[in-house]
Design a protein around this motif. Structure first.
Motif, PDB file in Angstrom:
ATOM      1  N   PRO A  58      -7.645   7.967   2.676  1.00 41.09           N
ATOM      2  CA  PRO A  58      -8.462   8.315   1.314  1.00 41.09           C
ATOM      3  C   PRO A  58      -7.777   8.886   0.219  1.00 41.09           C
ATOM      4  O   PRO A  58      -8.312   8.887  -0.756  1.00 41.09           O
ATOM      5  CB  PRO A  58      -9.513   9.023   2.142  1.00 41.09           C
ATOM      6  CG  PRO A  58      -8.741   9.489   3.342  1.00 41.09           C
ATOM      7  CD  PRO A  58      -7.800   8.731   4.025  1.00 41.09           C
ATOM      8  N   ASP A  59      -6.577   9.723   0.469  1.00 38.33           N
ATOM      9  CA  ASP A  59      -6.088  10.337  -0.554  1.00 38.33           C
ATOM     10  C   ASP A  59      -4.943   9.378  -1.259  1.00 38.33           C
ATOM     11  O   ASP A  59      -4.267   9.870  -2.300  1.00 38.33           O
ATOM     12  CB  ASP A  59      -5.208  11.551   0.096  1.00 38.33           C
ATOM     13  CG  ASP A  59      -6.112  12.423   0.641  1.00 38.33           C
ATOM     14  OD1 ASP A  59      -7.248  12.610   0.188  1.00 38.33           O
ATOM     15  OD2 ASP A  59      -5.823  13.098   1.739  1.00 38.33           O
ATOM     16  N   ASN A  60      -4.673   8.182  -1.022  1.00 38.22           N
ATOM     17  CA  ASN A  60      -3.878   7.259  -1.733  1.00 38.22           C
ATOM     18  C   ASN A  60      -4.239   7.013  -3.220  1.00 38.22           C
ATOM     19  O   ASN A  60      -5.162   6.496  -3.286  1.00 38.22           O
ATOM     20  CB  ASN A  60      -3.781   5.859  -0.949  1.00 38.22           C
ATOM     21  CG  ASN A  60      -3.013   5.001  -1.552  1.00 38.22           C
ATOM     22  OD1 ASN A  60      -1.512   5.321  -2.338  1.00 38.22           O
ATOM     23  ND2 ASN A  60      -3.169   3.783  -1.474  1.00 38.22           N
ATOM     24  N   ARG A  61      -3.504   7.506  -4.155  1.00 39.53           N
ATOM     25  CA  ARG A  61      -3.652   7.266  -5.392  1.00 39.53           C
ATOM     26  C   ARG A  61      -2.533   6.542  -6.187  1.00 39.53           C
ATOM     27  O   ARG A  61      -2.606   6.625  -7.659  1.00 39.53           O
ATOM     28  CB  ARG A  61      -4.170   8.345  -6.018  1.00 39.53           C
ATOM     29  CG  ARG A  61      -5.221   8.854  -5.540  1.00 39.53           C
ATOM     30  CD  ARG A  61      -6.367   8.256  -6.155  1.00 39.53           C
ATOM     31  NE  ARG A  61      -7.764   8.879  -5.868  1.00 39.53           N
ATOM     32  CZ  ARG A  61      -8.453   8.479  -4.592  1.00 39.53           C
ATOM     33  NH1 ARG A  61      -8.016   7.498  -3.986  1.00 39.53           N
ATOM     34  NH2 ARG A  61      -9.607   8.833  -4.366  1.00 39.53           N
ATOM     35  N   GLU A  62      -1.529   6.187  -5.488  1.00 43.46           N
ATOM     36  CA  GLU A  62      -0.407   5.766  -5.895  1.00 43.46           C
ATOM     37  C   GLU A  62      -0.611   4.380  -6.872  1.00 43.46           C
ATOM     38  O   GLU A  62      -0.111   3.993  -7.811  1.00 43.46           O
ATOM     39  CB  GLU A  62       0.786   5.111  -5.142  1.00 43.46           C
ATOM     40  CG  GLU A  62       1.896   5.018  -5.424  1.00 43.46           C
ATOM     41  CD  GLU A  62       3.023   4.399  -4.234  1.00 43.46           C
ATOM     42  OE1 GLU A  62       4.170   3.859  -4.708  1.00 43.46           O
ATOM     43  OE2 GLU A  62       2.769   4.835  -3.447  1.00 43.46           O
ATOM     44  N   TYR A  63      -1.539   3.556  -6.212  1.00 40.34           N
ATOM     45  CA  TYR A  63      -1.835   2.285  -6.927  1.00 40.34           C
ATOM     46  C   TYR A  63      -2.481   2.482  -8.131  1.00 40.34           C
ATOM     47  O   TYR A  63      -2.004   1.901  -9.431  1.00 40.34           O
ATOM     48  CB  TYR A  63      -2.768   1.452  -6.137  1.00 40.34           C
ATOM     49  CG  TYR A  63      -4.141   2.032  -6.108  1.00 40.34           C
ATOM     50  CD1 TYR A  63      -5.151   1.375  -6.925  1.00 40.34           C
ATOM     51  CD2 TYR A  63      -4.541   3.025  -5.060  1.00 40.34           C
ATOM     52  CE1 TYR A  63      -6.436   1.811  -6.858  1.00 40.34           C
ATOM     53  CE2 TYR A  63      -5.870   3.319  -4.976  1.00 40.34           C
ATOM     54  CZ  TYR A  63      -6.855   2.851  -5.959  1.00 40.34           C
ATOM     55  OH  TYR A  63      -8.002   3.464  -5.790  1.00 40.34           O
ATOM     56  N   GLU A  64      -3.089   3.740  -8.657  1.00 43.44           N
ATOM     57  CA  GLU A  64      -3.935   4.032  -9.664  1.00 43.44           C
ATOM     58  C   GLU A  64      -2.934   4.388 -10.950  1.00 43.44           C
ATOM     59  O   GLU A  64      -3.084   4.038 -11.862  1.00 43.44           O
ATOM     60  CB  GLU A  64      -4.667   5.137  -9.556  1.00 43.44           C
ATOM     61  CG  GLU A  64      -6.128   4.976  -8.624  1.00 43.44           C
ATOM     62  CD  GLU A  64      -6.955   6.021  -8.354  1.00 43.44           C
ATOM     63  OE1 GLU A  64      -6.702   7.171  -8.982  1.00 43.44           O
ATOM     64  OE2 GLU A  64      -8.047   5.931  -8.226  1.00 43.44           O
ATOM     65  N   GLU A  65      -1.654   5.253 -10.485  1.00 44.69           N
ATOM     66  CA  GLU A  65      -0.709   5.067 -11.524  1.00 44.69           C
ATOM     67  C   GLU A  65      -0.122   3.896 -11.965  1.00 44.69           C
ATOM     68  O   GLU A  65       0.214   3.787 -13.080  1.00 44.69           O
ATOM     69  CB  GLU A  65       0.362   5.994 -10.720  1.00 44.69           C
ATOM     70  CG  GLU A  65      -0.175   7.592 -10.383  1.00 44.69           C
ATOM     71  CD  GLU A  65       0.911   8.364  -9.715  1.00 44.69           C
ATOM     72  OE1 GLU A  65       2.068   7.998  -9.593  1.00 44.69           O
ATOM     73  OE2 GLU A  65       0.779   9.261  -9.065  1.00 44.69           O
TER      74      GLU A  65
END
Length: 217
Positions: free
Chosen positions: A41-48
């Motif tokens: 749930p903490d994955n945000r790499e794709y947003e970058e």
């Protein structure tokens, strides 16, 4: 969860025609990043990877929605298999004498009424079905709620409730049913007017291999 693959759907891939080669590269990097982090749930790499490009964010949205639905279905299948394995282990441990077994019909995870409501409110699925209906999006949109009800009448009448345990199951089964039976009820007659052939579902499947359905949903 040890997943080995994921699906890309042709109708979703149509969006890349509007992107440059550089944007397509970033989009697929974001897809890979999102897939690797589906259970984080903490994955945000794709947003970058999508930041600073509003068109890429819009293009990524249908991919993300489909990935989330597929991942939920995958977890449901894993849970069902785990439960079956636990039951099998308990049965062996009990060492009960062999005897006739009366199978218990599978029950839907959700009530049909709840699944019908979810189908009607799932805007993305409705849009996808309209595009693939074969009769024109506007026409299909007007009859979709009625056709969904007819589909569930058919499932109940033919005793196939065990094939529609979840909303995801219903989407796949409905796609097959519409392409092979539902669309037949609104084809033009000889005088050019459309008609509903029957409001009652067939009691027997039209093809022996009916349960070997396939679809995009």
């Amino acid at each position: 969860m040890n997943r080995k693959s994921f699906l890309l759907y042709l109708d979703t891939l149509d969006v890349i025609q509007e992107l440059t080669d550089a944007q397509i590269g970033k989009l697929f990097r974001a897809i890979v990043s999102y897939q690797h982090g589906l259970d984080d749930p903490d994955n945000r790499e794709y947003e970058e990877l999508l930041s600073g490009d509003s068109l890429l964010k819009i293009a990524f949205t249908p991919f993300r929605s489909q990935f989330d639905r597929d991942f939920l279905k995958y977890k449901e299948v894993c849970e069902k298999r785990a439960n079956a394995g636990r039951k099998g282990g308990i049965a062996k441990a009990s060492k009960a004498p062999a005897g006739p077994v009366n199978p218990v019909p599978a029950k839907p995870v959700k009530a049909f009424g709840d699944i019908i409501q979810e189908l009607n409110s799932d805007q993305l699925w409705v849009e996808q079905m309209c595009r693939q209906s074969g009769i024109g999006a506007k026409t299909f949109l007007g009859i979709l709620p009625e056709q969904i009800n007819k589909f569930f009448d058919y499932i109940s009448a033919t005793g196939q409730e065990d094939t529609v345990l979840t909303t995801s199951d219903a989407k796949k089964r409905f796609f097959w049913w519409w392409k092979n039976q539902g669309i037949e009820s609104i084809k033009p007659t000889n005088n050019g007017r459309k008609t509903n052939i029957s409001t009652k579902p067939d009691i027997q499947p039209s093809k022996p291999a009916e349960k070997d359905y396939s679809g995009s949903f």
